[in-house]
Design a protein around this motif. Sequence first.
Motif, PDB file in Angstrom:
ATOM      1  N   ALA A  48       1.195  -1.057   0.271  1.00  0.00           N
ATOM      2  CA  ALA A  48      -0.045  -0.096   0.006  1.00  0.00           C
ATOM      3  C   ALA A  48       0.365   1.379   0.323  1.00  0.00           C
ATOM      4  O   ALA A  48       0.460   2.220  -0.181  1.00  0.00           O
ATOM      5  N   LEU A  49       2.264   1.339   0.130  1.00  0.00           N
ATOM      6  CA  LEU A  49       3.265   2.315   0.565  1.00  0.00           C
ATOM      7  C   LEU A  49       3.439   2.399  -0.785  1.00  0.00           C
ATOM      8  O   LEU A  49       3.687   4.214  -1.251  1.00  0.00           O
ATOM      9  N   TRP A  50       3.643   1.337  -1.621  1.00  0.00           N
ATOM     10  CA  TRP A  50       4.370   1.636  -2.683  1.00  0.00           C
ATOM     11  C   TRP A  50       3.949   0.505  -4.180  1.00  0.00           C
ATOM     12  O   TRP A  50       4.209  -0.260  -4.427  1.00  0.00           O
ATOM     13  N   PRO A  51       2.713   1.283  -4.254  1.00  0.00           N
ATOM     14  CA  PRO A  51       2.149  -0.144  -5.319  1.00  0.00           C
ATOM     15  C   PRO A  51       2.491  -0.015  -7.132  1.00  0.00           C
ATOM     16  O   PRO A  51       2.706  -0.921  -7.382  1.00  0.00           O
ATOM     17  N   PHE A  52       2.552   0.960  -7.117  1.00  0.00           N
ATOM     18  CA  PHE A  52       3.436   1.430  -8.535  1.00  0.00           C
ATOM     19  C   PHE A  52       5.034   0.344  -8.296  1.00  0.00           C
ATOM     20  O   PHE A  52       5.886   1.081  -8.104  1.00  0.00           O
ATOM     21  N   GLY A  53       4.869  -0.369  -9.477  1.00  0.00           N
ATOM     22  CA  GLY A  53       6.414  -1.136 -10.040  1.00  0.00           C
ATOM     23  C   GLY A  53       6.135  -2.413  -9.597  1.00  0.00           C
ATOM     24  O   GLY A  53       7.157  -2.901  -9.015  1.00  0.00           O
ATOM     25  N   TYR A  54       5.218  -2.490  -8.616  1.00  0.00           N
ATOM     26  CA  TYR A  54       4.822  -4.742  -8.163  1.00  0.00           C
ATOM     27  C   TYR A  54       3.411  -5.003  -8.569  1.00  0.00           C
ATOM     28  O   TYR A  54       2.763  -3.461  -8.734  1.00  0.00           O
ATOM     29  N   ARG A  55       4.110  -6.100  -8.129  1.00  0.00           N
ATOM     30  CA  ARG A  55       2.504  -6.826  -8.544  1.00  0.00           C
ATOM     31  C   ARG A  55       1.768  -8.210  -7.573  1.00  0.00           C
ATOM     32  O   ARG A  55       3.060  -8.262  -6.954  1.00  0.00           O
TER      33      ARG A  55
END
Length: 139
Positions: A48-55
């Motif tokens: 939830a802190l860093w969702p962009f670049g993860y899946r």
Amino acid sequence: MRTILNIIWLIFSGLWMALGYALAGIICFILIVTIPFGIACFRIAGYALWPFGYRVTERHDAGLASGVGNVIWLVVAGIWLAIGHILAGISFCVTIIGIPFGIAHFKMVPVSLMPLGREIVPTAQTYPGYRWSQPGYNT
């Protein structure tokens, strides 16, 4: 671009969501029986802190216990979290600038519904041809 999106996400949505998931994780750890749910809450808090670049990917080695745990999670908390992500995603998608953040909320719906037996990995690791995306690499 991912860094800029993650910083904007952190300010408008990510910090509050991560704090909520972390608080739920602490409560799960206090109750001892729900420690697996607490671990899942902390994993989702990081996402939830860093969702962009993860899946989110499914773990194929997850067994029956994670399936039963997911059913319990779905009834107790998963539906409410998913509804919250859907409503937040719709509200972000009202503006053109908010569309990527709305999509990020929609990406979090499956992991908030059934967090056990899932893994959060960098986006590059899930593409074919990468060593990390091959079955059995993480074992």
